[in-house]
Structure formats: C-alpha cells, structure tokens
Design a protein around this motif. Structure first.
Motif, PDB file in Angstrom:
ATOM      1  N   GLY A 185     -24.544  -7.118  -1.542  1.00 40.13           N
ATOM      2  CA  GLY A 185     -25.515  -7.197  -0.455  1.00 40.13           C
ATOM      3  C   GLY A 185     -26.735  -6.310  -0.653  1.00 40.13           C
ATOM      4  N   TYR A 186     -26.543  -5.176  -1.319  1.00 40.32           N
ATOM      5  CA  TYR A 186     -27.679  -4.301  -1.609  1.00 40.32           C
ATOM      6  C   TYR A 186     -28.417  -4.773  -2.845  1.00 40.32           C
ATOM      7  CZ  TYR A 186     -27.120  -0.744   1.964  1.00 40.32           C
ATOM      8  OH  TYR A 186     -27.098  -0.082   3.165  1.00 40.32           O
ATOM      9  N   TRP A 187     -27.697  -5.221  -3.850  1.00 38.51           N
ATOM     10  CA  TRP A 187     -28.359  -5.688  -5.074  1.00 38.51           C
ATOM     11  C   TRP A 187     -29.217  -6.921  -4.775  1.00 38.51           C
ATOM     12  CZ3 TRP A 187     -29.531  -3.171  -9.177  1.00 38.51           C
ATOM     13  CH2 TRP A 187     -29.985  -3.847 -10.325  1.00 38.51           C
ATOM     14  N   SER A 188     -28.753  -7.767  -3.861  1.00 40.46           N
ATOM     15  CA  SER A 188     -29.548  -8.954  -3.512  1.00 40.46           C
ATOM     16  C   SER A 188     -30.689  -8.606  -2.563  1.00 40.46           C
ATOM     17  CB  SER A 188     -28.657 -10.008  -2.841  1.00 40.46           C
ATOM     18  OG  SER A 188     -28.279  -9.554  -1.549  1.00 40.46           O
ATOM     19  N   GLY A 189     -30.611  -7.448  -1.945  1.00 42.36           N
ATOM     20  CA  GLY A 189     -31.647  -7.042  -1.002  1.00 42.36           C
ATOM     21  C   GLY A 189     -31.371  -7.473   0.422  1.00 42.36           C
ATOM     22  N   GLU A 190     -30.267  -8.173   0.630  1.00 40.20           N
ATOM     23  CA  GLU A 190     -29.976  -8.739   1.959  1.00 40.20           C
ATOM     24  C   GLU A 190     -29.913  -7.660   3.033  1.00 40.20           C
ATOM     25  OE1 GLU A 190     -26.102 -10.421   2.242  1.00 40.20           O
ATOM     26  OE2 GLU A 190     -26.288 -10.868   4.374  1.00 40.20           O
ATOM     27  N   VAL A 191     -29.226  -6.578   2.731  1.00 40.21           N
ATOM     28  CA  VAL A 191     -29.017  -5.542   3.750  1.00 40.21           C
ATOM     29  C   VAL A 191     -30.337  -4.900   4.171  1.00 40.21           C
ATOM     30  CG1 VAL A 191     -27.895  -3.349   4.254  1.00 40.21           C
ATOM     31  CG2 VAL A 191     -26.668  -5.086   2.934  1.00 40.21           C
TER      32      VAL A 191
ATOM     33  N   SER B 240     -34.858  -2.923  -2.854  1.00 39.64           N
ATOM     34  CA  SER B 240     -33.472  -2.487  -2.747  1.00 39.64           C
ATOM     35  C   SER B 240     -32.920  -2.077  -4.111  1.00 39.64           C
ATOM     36  CB  SER B 240     -32.638  -3.635  -2.154  1.00 39.64           C
ATOM     37  OG  SER B 240     -31.344  -3.202  -1.836  1.00 39.64           O
ATOM     38  N   ARG B 241     -33.252  -2.849  -5.133  1.00 39.70           N
ATOM     39  CA  ARG B 241     -32.762  -2.504  -6.478  1.00 39.70           C
ATOM     40  C   ARG B 241     -33.371  -1.192  -6.945  1.00 39.70           C
ATOM     41  NH1 ARG B 241     -32.676  -8.554  -9.347  1.00 39.70           N
ATOM     42  NH2 ARG B 241     -31.123  -9.364  -7.888  1.00 39.70           N
ATOM     43  N   MET B 242     -34.617  -0.989  -6.612  1.00 42.00           N
ATOM     44  CA  MET B 242     -35.264   0.268  -6.993  1.00 42.00           C
ATOM     45  C   MET B 242     -34.569   1.441  -6.307  1.00 42.00           C
ATOM     46  SD  MET B 242     -39.097   1.619  -6.259  1.00 42.00           S
ATOM     47  CE  MET B 242     -38.639   1.927  -4.572  1.00 42.00           C
ATOM     48  N   VAL B 243     -34.222   1.269  -5.052  1.00 45.61           N
ATOM     49  CA  VAL B 243     -33.517   2.328  -4.315  1.00 45.61           C
ATOM     50  C   VAL B 243     -32.196   2.654  -5.008  1.00 45.61           C
ATOM     51  CG1 VAL B 243     -32.275   2.815  -2.164  1.00 45.61           C
ATOM     52  CG2 VAL B 243     -34.575   1.859  -2.073  1.00 45.61           C
ATOM     53  N   ILE B 244     -31.458   1.613  -5.374  1.00 43.50           N
ATOM     54  CA  ILE B 244     -30.159   1.821  -6.026  1.00 43.50           C
ATOM     55  C   ILE B 244     -30.346   2.549  -7.352  1.00 43.50           C
ATOM     56  CG2 ILE B 244     -28.185   0.655  -7.102  1.00 43.50           C
ATOM     57  CD1 ILE B 244     -28.647  -1.654  -5.088  1.00 43.50           C
TER      58      ILE B 244
ATOM     59  N   LEU C 276     -37.313  16.547  -4.677  1.00 43.44           N
ATOM     60  CA  LEU C 276     -38.313  16.693  -3.613  1.00 43.44           C
ATOM     61  C   LEU C 276     -39.207  15.454  -3.540  1.00 43.44           C
ATOM     62  CD1 LEU C 276     -39.425  18.711  -1.525  1.00 43.44           C
ATOM     63  CD2 LEU C 276     -40.899  19.621  -3.305  1.00 43.44           C
ATOM     64  N   SER C 277     -39.634  14.970  -4.706  1.00 43.42           N
ATOM     65  CA  SER C 277     -40.493  13.783  -4.741  1.00 43.42           C
ATOM     66  C   SER C 277     -39.776  12.559  -4.189  1.00 43.42           C
ATOM     67  CB  SER C 277     -40.933  13.487  -6.177  1.00 43.42           C
ATOM     68  OG  SER C 277     -41.505  14.616  -6.761  1.00 43.42           O
ATOM     69  N   VAL C 278     -38.528  12.409  -4.574  1.00 37.75           N
ATOM     70  CA  VAL C 278     -37.764  11.245  -4.122  1.00 37.75           C
ATOM     71  C   VAL C 278     -37.536  11.308  -2.604  1.00 37.75           C
ATOM     72  CG1 VAL C 278     -35.542  10.059  -4.272  1.00 37.75           C
ATOM     73  CG2 VAL C 278     -36.671  10.859  -6.354  1.00 37.75           C
ATOM     74  N   PHE C 279     -37.180  12.483  -2.106  1.00 37.46           N
ATOM     75  CA  PHE C 279     -36.964  12.624  -0.658  1.00 37.46           C
ATOM     76  C   PHE C 279     -38.233  12.273   0.108  1.00 37.46           C
ATOM     77  CE2 PHE C 279     -32.859  13.830  -1.144  1.00 37.46           C
ATOM     78  CZ  PHE C 279     -32.595  15.119  -1.603  1.00 37.46           C
ATOM     79  N   LEU C 280     -39.358  12.777  -0.353  1.00 37.09           N
ATOM     80  CA  LEU C 280     -40.621  12.478   0.331  1.00 37.09           C
ATOM     81  C   LEU C 280     -40.906  10.982   0.286  1.00 37.09           C
ATOM     82  CD1 LEU C 280     -42.847  15.455  -0.875  1.00 37.09           C
ATOM     83  CD2 LEU C 280     -42.175  14.965   1.478  1.00 37.09           C
ATOM     84  N   GLY C 281     -40.646  10.387  -0.867  1.00 35.93           N
ATOM     85  CA  GLY C 281     -40.874   8.952  -0.999  1.00 35.93           C
ATOM     86  C   GLY C 281     -40.013   8.147  -0.053  1.00 35.93           C
ATOM     87  N   ILE C 282     -38.753   8.536   0.078  1.00 33.80           N
ATOM     88  CA  ILE C 282     -37.842   7.808   0.967  1.00 33.80           C
ATOM     89  C   ILE C 282     -38.365   7.869   2.398  1.00 33.80           C
ATOM     90  CG2 ILE C 282     -35.551   7.883   2.022  1.00 33.80           C
ATOM     91  CD1 ILE C 282     -34.446   8.781  -0.703  1.00 33.80           C
ATOM     92  N   ALA C 283     -38.744   9.058   2.837  1.00 35.46           N
ATOM     93  CA  ALA C 283     -39.181   9.204   4.223  1.00 35.46           C
ATOM     94  C   ALA C 283     -40.512   8.492   4.469  1.00 35.46           C
ATOM     95  CB  ALA C 283     -39.303  10.686   4.576  1.00 35.46           C
TER      96      ALA C 283
END
Lengths: 165, 289
Positions: free
Chosen positions: B178-184, B218-222, B244-251
């Motif tokens: 579900g995450y790999w397909s991006g559905e979620v 979604s794939r990039m997040v994984i 730090l960079s990743v956390f800022l990017g997520i938010a």
C-alpha cells in the motif's frame, strides 16, 4: 560503533549500556517485522488495542511506528454486512460520523474513536459500528466495534471481534 | 606539559556539587543539555495548538473501552503528564544542580512514557520521540560527571543511534504494497489534505498525474527513511546534518503539525553536530545561558 561498545564494556558504563541495549533491542524488534509472523501479530494487536495484556502493549509503545501498516476504517450507524461497503474506495469528506464513511489512517486506526474531538462528535449520536483493517505484506487484522451510549456524555465501546488473517 | 596548557579533556564535565556555579560559568555540557531540553519543551509547546482543546473534550466526554486502566483514561492524569515536563524543563534553564537535572530528566521520561500509554494520547508520536529524547537526557544527567570530551562523544553516538532507530521504525512499517503503490499517502494527503504543498499539486495536476505523483512521493519517503536508518554508520556530524535536513523536509512538505514530533529530535541533531573540546556553537549558547 564497535569502539563505543568496547568502551562502555571496559568502563562498565551501565547507564550507557542500558540505553544502548534498549535502542538495539527496539531495532531488532523492528527489523523482525517483515520476517516474523509473531512480531507482525504483535504490531497488528498493538494498532487495534487488541493485545491481551496491557503491560505487553505498553512495552511496545516505545517502538517507533510512524505511518506504519496500511490502516483503514469504516463507520456506519448500522452494521456493515455487505462486502461492497468494505470494497468501496470512496471516502466521505468531513469525517463527521453522520453516515457511512471510510478512509485511511496513518497509524493506530483506533484513534478514529479515541483521539481528539471524535468522542464529542460521536456523542451527538453515540450509536454506531466501527470497522478497522490493518495490512502488512499480505496479512491483515480486522476488528469491529460497537458504540453505545453508557450515560450522559459517556460512550461505551464494545469490541465485537478481532481476527488476524 | 606547559603550565598554561588546559587539561579540559581530563577534567570532569561538572565538578561534584560545590561553591557558586557563577564563579566558573555554565559548563558546556549543561549548555548542551539545556538546548536538548529546550527543543523537547518546544515539541510539547507546539502541541498546545491541539491539547488544551482536546483536554476539555476529554473532560466533558468520556470513553469506556475496556482496554485502558481507569487511571490512564483520566484527563487530569494526561494534563499532569503533559504539564510537568514543560514546567521542569523551564525550571532547569535557571537551576543547574545535578540533582535538579536528574529529577527533571527522569520525571520527563516517566511522563512521556505515561503519555505513550494514555487513552487520550497513545497514538501521538510526539510523545514517543520525546520519550527517547528524555531517555537520552536521563542518561546524560546520570553520566554528567564524566570527562567532558568523553560525555559529548558518547552523547553524540547515542543521539545518532536514536535518530537512526526512529527512521528505522518509520521505514520498516512502510515496506508493504500500500505504501509502495502510493495508495496510503494518496488517500491521507493528496486527495483533500489542506496544506500548501498538496493544494499546489491539486491545482496543477490532473487526477491521473496526481495519483502517479503520490506513488513516487511515497516511494521516495520509503527510500529516504530506509537510508536514514543507517545514519549510525556515518560520522555523527554528517549523520546529524542529514537527519536535520530530512526532518525539516518532512515537516515542510507534509504537515507542519509534525514539527511537534521533530523539534525534540532537532535537539539530538545539535548534539551530533558538536565537536568535543569546543564550546557550544554561539548561535545556540544564548539558549543555554
């Protein structure tokens, strides 16, 4: 890392050893998730508040699980008996629990009725049925709950079933 | 050895309780500790956008579920466990005896664990990340009399390990179709989440393109989370900078409410950026004084 482990071992640094051990233990638990059905079952039960022992559930609550599993909920005022409802991808905007709705949840799908303003919304008509599904790599847990009024401003949540497939 | 050569690396980070701390200035390790606690408190304060209103709802409307013990369903218990770490965190900005620091750290640790298992807050990942930062804080205050360089070096290693573990937990749970397909994430964010990034995408992409974008997002997040689970293999400074960079990017690109999850972790990244033997960077030293 190895020099760190060696250092805390030779110095008998128990505090560092304890924290390191806790982190390592949690990491091993997480890594086991894709390969162990027991760990998957533990995650499923954790996310559906279906772990038989509250202490065991509590111990798992320090395991990071953000946006884990594929979690979906369905809600309606009457029991959902037809498969078509469960297969419906349609989401109802608003999520006001005033009729059938379904949607995905990032983690802990039980938060749909425990967190935030859900209980104030549900209290306006505290009768309904909530269905939850969490999937991971081809396995799934399904749980169903009935909501009933308990007293003024109090809702009783009755678990109907939880089944892991 | 020259009599003028400092032996800072061999001296304890904080001498055992003695005369006026003002005479020797604030030890560097206390400054670092206060920065970490400051960011942990910031996480909780960020949550004040949500919890005061939620607390009043919990007080007025009760939920009996048969799972949570009565004590862990009480709104007053939740409020206490939320407020105590904030109050103590502010107090240790002014008090710096070892005893005070340890009381603050251990109380915060217990309260954060309590919030992780309370009916009204168990699902909120903010308290999970704060729990692990509090665990680091408790460790730090227990070892605070160690030589400064050693303490900071170990602190950095443990901080990066915690950051790696957080990413690992997020990543592994997404190794599912579900995450790999991006559905979620498509359903949670892309369909109707009111946030600048998703509003922009919906305004500029048709439904088919939006769904495809969600898959790649979604794939990039994984992939990024999985890669960051191995930060502990890198030098702490590089690992912390990446985290730090990743956390800022997520938010910034997902949900600003996630800052409550991230703020406390920023404190650990700052620890990872420290150089043993050098003072806390000037930009943050004002927080600690």
């Amino acid at each position: 890392m190895l020099s760190f482990i060696k250092q805390i071992w030779t110095e008998k640094d128990y505090a560092s050893g304890l924290l390191f051990g806790a982190i390592a233990g949690v990491c091993l638990w997480i890594i086991a998730l894709p390969v162990s059905t027991q760990v998957q079952n533990a995650y499923f039960q954790r996310f559906h508040l279906a772990t038989p022992n509250f202490v065991v559930w509590s111990a798992q609550q320090v395991v990071p699980a953000m946006y884990n599993l594929e979690n979906r909920y369905w809600f309606d005022r009457t029991p959902l008996t037809d498969q078509e409802s469960f297969d419906s991808p349609i989401r109802k905007a608003g999520h006001n629990f005033d009729g059938f709705e379904t949607g995905m949840v990032n983690h802990f799908p039980t938060r749909k009725f425990t967190f935030g303003d859900a209980r104030s919304v549900l209290n306006q008509n505290p009768n309904g049925y909530l269905y939850l599904s969490s999937k991971y790599r081809g396995r799934e847990i399904r749980s169903s709950y009935q909501m009933l009024p308990a007293s003024i401003n109090e809702i009783q949540l009755k678990r109907l079933e939880s089944e892991i497939e | 050895m020259s009599s003028a050569t400092p032996v800072r690396s061999l001296s304890p980070a904080i001498p055992n309780e003695q005369a006026s701390d003002f005479a020797i200035g604030v030890p560097a390790v206390v400054k670092i500790y206060r920065v970490v606690v400051g960011f942990l408190v910031a996480s909780l304060i960020w949550k004040c956008q949500v919890y005061p209103a939620v607390f009043s709802i919990y007080t007025e409307f009760r939920l009996r579920d048969g799972f949570f013990p009565t004590l862990l369903s009480e709104p007053a218990v939740l409020a206490t466990m939320f407020a105590a770490p904030v109050i103590l965190g502010v107090l240790i900005m002014f008090i710096r005896t070892t005893f005070a620091l340890r009381v603050q750290a251990i109380t915060t640790l217990v309260c954060m664990f309590g919030l992780c298992i309370h009916q009204g807050s168990y699902n909120d990942v903010t308290f999970l990340t704060c729990f692990w930062v509090a665990a680091w804080c408790a460790w730090f205050t227990i070892r605070i009399h160690d030589p400064e360089d050693e303490l900071i070096s170990k602190g950095k290693t443990l901080a990066v390990m915690i950051l790696s573990m957080i990413f690992l937990g997020g990543a592994v749970g997404k190794w599912t179709p579900g995450y790999w397909s991006g559905e979620v994430l498509y359903e949670i964010y892309f369909v109707d989440r009111d946030f600048w990034f998703f509003n922009l995408l919906r305004a500029n992409l048709n439904s088919e393109m939006l769904r495809e974008f969600a898959t790649y997002y979604s794939r990039m997040v994984i992939i990024v989370e999985t890669a960051c689970a191995f930060l502990w293999l890198l030098p702490p400074k590089i690992a912390s900078g990446i985290a730090l960079s990743v956390f800022l990017g997520i938010a910034v690109f997902s949900n600003v409410y996630l800052f409550s999850v991230m703020f406390c972790l920023f404190g650990l990244t700052i620890v990872g950026l420290q150089d043993p033997g050098k003072r806390l960077r000037p930009a943050f030293s004002s927080l600690a004084n």
